[in-house]
Write an enzyme that holds these catalytic residues in place. Structure first.
Site, mmCIF file in Angstrom:
data_model
loop_
_atom_site.group_PDB
_atom_site.id
_atom_site.type_symbol
_atom_site.label_atom_id
_atom_site.label_comp_id
_atom_site.label_asym_id
_atom_site.label_seq_id
_atom_site.Cartn_x
_atom_site.Cartn_y
_atom_site.Cartn_z
ATOM 1 N N LYS A 172 -0.560 0.586 -9.877
ATOM 2 C CA LYS A 172 0.612 1.141 -10.577
ATOM 3 C C LYS A 172 1.784 1.292 -9.599
ATOM 4 O O LYS A 172 2.946 1.034 -9.951
ATOM 5 C CB LYS A 172 0.269 2.503 -11.186
ATOM 6 N N GLU A 175 9.010 -3.340 -10.401
ATOM 7 C CA GLU A 175 10.000 -2.882 -11.388
ATOM 8 C C GLU A 175 11.328 -2.524 -10.701
ATOM 9 O O GLU A 175 12.402 -2.896 -11.186
ATOM 10 C CB GLU A 175 9.387 -1.669 -12.102
#
Lengths: 297, 297, 297, 297
Positions: C165, C172
């Protein structure tokens, strides 16, 4: 004054020489029997010093320093002082200082700059620790430092010496990268006939005049295009630690990091990034991916 | 020797002074009647010099230099020499040199470093142009440069002087950025009590000893935390040109560019990037986007 | 299947809804009495579940998660399982897992992506932990994930879910930075009339088609120049952790770091760097340093 | 409608196919007799089209496009239209448009994205030029673009299409770099067992879901660690032009540039920087500089 020195390698050995020339009485110890050591064990080192003792640790950062400081914690007494002059991470200093403080032993961390030139030019020293402890060891620092008003600073509390040295080395990375970018740009251009000579000319009068530029002239004296120097560079930790510390403090350090990454890349660190890029390009563009074809595109 | 100087601002004015102290006969012209000029027009300047003439142009790069060089092309004769000592882009030099060569007028481009300190310390000079032309003007360069063996280089053909100066300034950007990153990291850390004092200590014995570090001590003498200095910086072109030149040559310049971008960002250059990021975060995460809320998150 | 959910905020609350719609029996607890919780204490939560229990922790990373996991260690029994679905650092997971393992309690770390859209679109889940533990909780994951073959991965051992993550969020950051750089470049150019409309057009057929670009159209629908969005952005830790992890692994991450630094700079992180640069420029060049003068230079 | 296509390579050939399937009458020409061309000269191409003609140029940017546009300027008549669908630099478009406008010939620049997938998926098109000219060619664009509301934009005046495509490709560089940094970080970590599988899982539900991620699954299907892909990547100009354009506009583009520099570095662009760094380290620190020693330090 009297002091024990643990670690008689390139740095420690030169420092002992400079200290003795300055009139100090230094007892040297090293694991290596060929090192010219005065005693052959830590126990003998401690026994040969009059209390309150000062012991300077000049061994590789990490496990070797941890082990040495721990042993000194067993052997020394309240009132003695340990100086860590290696390249320890600043966070280790607090651990070492706390462990020694439990036994009443003082601690200073000392960042040392100057490399092999320090023996002659003097060492730039950055010290972390308490005022009284610093004052006790100051005569040693005064002998190691260069002549004149600069080259010695009590940077802050425990850890401050190595923090300052870490930042110093980060700056050093950035400066070398800046010189390298300039040299490389001139090397590929048709405008500058002799990039090394041009860089040398900046040693006087220019804004970039610096000791590194002085060294650059030495480095290129016999090899002006640096053709015999490999296009690969190692990193030794300090710049990495500085970038990490700055990240946590919210301070961007793109120039320092660029210098570090260039070195990591030269050791293969970016290979999987490049593989990703080339694999994706092949997927969407039908771009070539074989090395020999790439070489001609 | 005799020479005309066009542009008597901070740089040109100081250079005239140094040249006159060195025994040269300088005729000065400036658009500004208050400049202490010797003549009041380019025509008068040219008329006051004995052929073959040397005219040094020390006016802002771009339109002012273009216009001055073009006018000199009309006024001078074959055998005369124009020296462009401003911060022209190296690509302009070839245009200027070619236009002057059509009339038999020689051209040298001269990058000048040293700032306001040059009058006293001497100027670091980087020259581009043909050998014979360079030799003719060399006595002038010898007077302007610092004493000793450094500070003057015939860097290459036409454009080489400004190319070298461009690279020099790019390196200067990178070095200042490196010092800034180090200072900023220490300023936010609890480990270093007095970052400015620590930086000053590096002036002797350390790897980062440099003229910029000497200046840093001046800059922080009365304001050790630089609280009175705005957190914004301008850029004047050379680093930008260097990054562009290097991009075309296939040479990465991340440290130089980092320094440049920091300055562009301080002038608002990244605002639309940040708006994009914050707008996207609000879309996928429901993150706050109002300034006052951001201030507390 | 039956599960307890601790933390009924934006993420936890939506996940409970999706799980109940998927036929699971969820008992919810939150510190906030207004949260719509089913029980009013951790003790009550544990008591309401049949052994072997599964408890999902969805509270802020750091102290809140530490405290919750520690309390669960006291309340749960051997054979129960704790899932940490928050944004914990991957290094915390090993600490939590070891502490729970001492009591025979299983542990999974679960990175969750999808933001406020996850309730409807499904959540992308990345799991770290042992195979058997993973298989036990898998029915829950299957309900939370989007339909189709993607959106769920057993990434590795304990810590692997949050590591994945963290990397996901670093990517991102880099993607948003890339879109931002493109948008900002078009915004300042005279060549592109409507940058937002141009970006929207890339949603089909182009190489950069992506969910972030879909969101960009939403973000610019009523404000195509993003004039109402502040030019400042926060960072929430994951990209910073990723850059640090990569530094230690010897992997350069310049794009991820650039995105992070842009945000830190927007919060003042580079101010002391800029002050250094501007102070040095004033020293050597007599450059202006007052803000109002800078604004016009 | 009727149109001539010059250049029947991978891109042009596929576009002709899609246009013919869409009911247009396309006359194709290519220098290569094996290309499946309909006519064997530019003259024959022009002769085979009814005025007012539309001719699409799909040849390599630079000399080939310059030459083709110049020849078309000789062969076409007032009222005809030239479309440059190659990867020309946006600054070339104004030159081409002005030259053609002198003869009353219209010009559009068209950035085309979609690669080898465009034939099936449709091409994302970005157009620069005047409204009336755009409207005339629009039926062609409508056939080439993907189905749905996206994939076609009239980005701005002449140059706007290629400027938008340049920015698009810069973003593409940044996105691929971001994915690469994430993949490389996972590849070196012990936390993630199967980095490729983890990346694939993000194709649904995650913030980074994108067409590039879809392609990544293809790329890693048979080679999950990309072991058969070389760790070297080329650059084709657009990202370089974008960074340069942004530098001039005062917009920092660190992520785009990082991607570009990584590729330049993989081709040896940083070698002289690394040589400088390693040579300087050897000077001040006595660090090793031989390649085999470096490999073990």
């Amino acid at each position: 004054m009297q002091m024990g020195m643990i670690g008689l390698g390139r740095m420690g050995g030169n420092m002992v020489k400079r200290l003795r020339e300055g009139g100090h009485e230094i007892v040297g110890f090293d694991m290596n029997p060929e090192s010219g050591r005065d005693v052959d064990s830590l126990e003998a080192l401690v026994a040969s010093l009059a209390a309150p003792r000062i012991v300077w640790v000049m061994v590789p950062a990490g496990a070797a320093t941890d082990s040495t400081v721990n042993q000194l914690g067993e052997l020394l007494e309240a009132g003695d002082i340990v100086v860590d002059g290696g390249n320890s991470k600043y966070t280790d200093d607090r651990i070492h200082a706390a462990a020694l403080a439990d036994k009443g032993i003082g601690f200073l961390d000392c960042g040392v700059s100057g490399g092999v030139w320090g023996a002659e030019r003097g060492y730039a020293l950055m010290i972390g620790g308490e005022d009284a402890t610093y004052e006790t060891v100051k005569p040693i620092f005064e002998t190691l430092k260069p002549e004149g008003e600069y080259g010695l600073v009590h940077a802050g509390p425990v850890g401050g010496g190595h923090f300052a040295k870490m930042v110093h080395n980060g700056i050093e990375y950035g400066m070398m990268q800046a010189f390298g970018e300039g040299f490389a740009t001139m090397m590929r251009s048709e405008y500058v006939t002799n990039p090394a000579q041009t860089m040398d000319s900046w040693r006087s009068g220019s804004v970039v005049a610096s000791w590194l530029l002085d060294l650059f002239e030495n480095a290129t004296a016999d090899d002006p295009e640096l053709k015999d120097v490999p296009a690969v560079a190692n990193e030794s930790g300090e710049a990495r630690w500085m970038v990490e510390a700055a990240l946590e403090l919210g301070v961007p350090t793109p120039a320092t990091a660029a210098a570090l990454w260039q070195r990591q890349t030269s050791r293969g660190g970016a290979d999987d990034i490049l593989r990703t890029v080339t694999a994706l390009r092949a997927q969407f563009g039908g771009h070539v991916t074989k090395v020999d074809e790439i070489a001609t595109h």
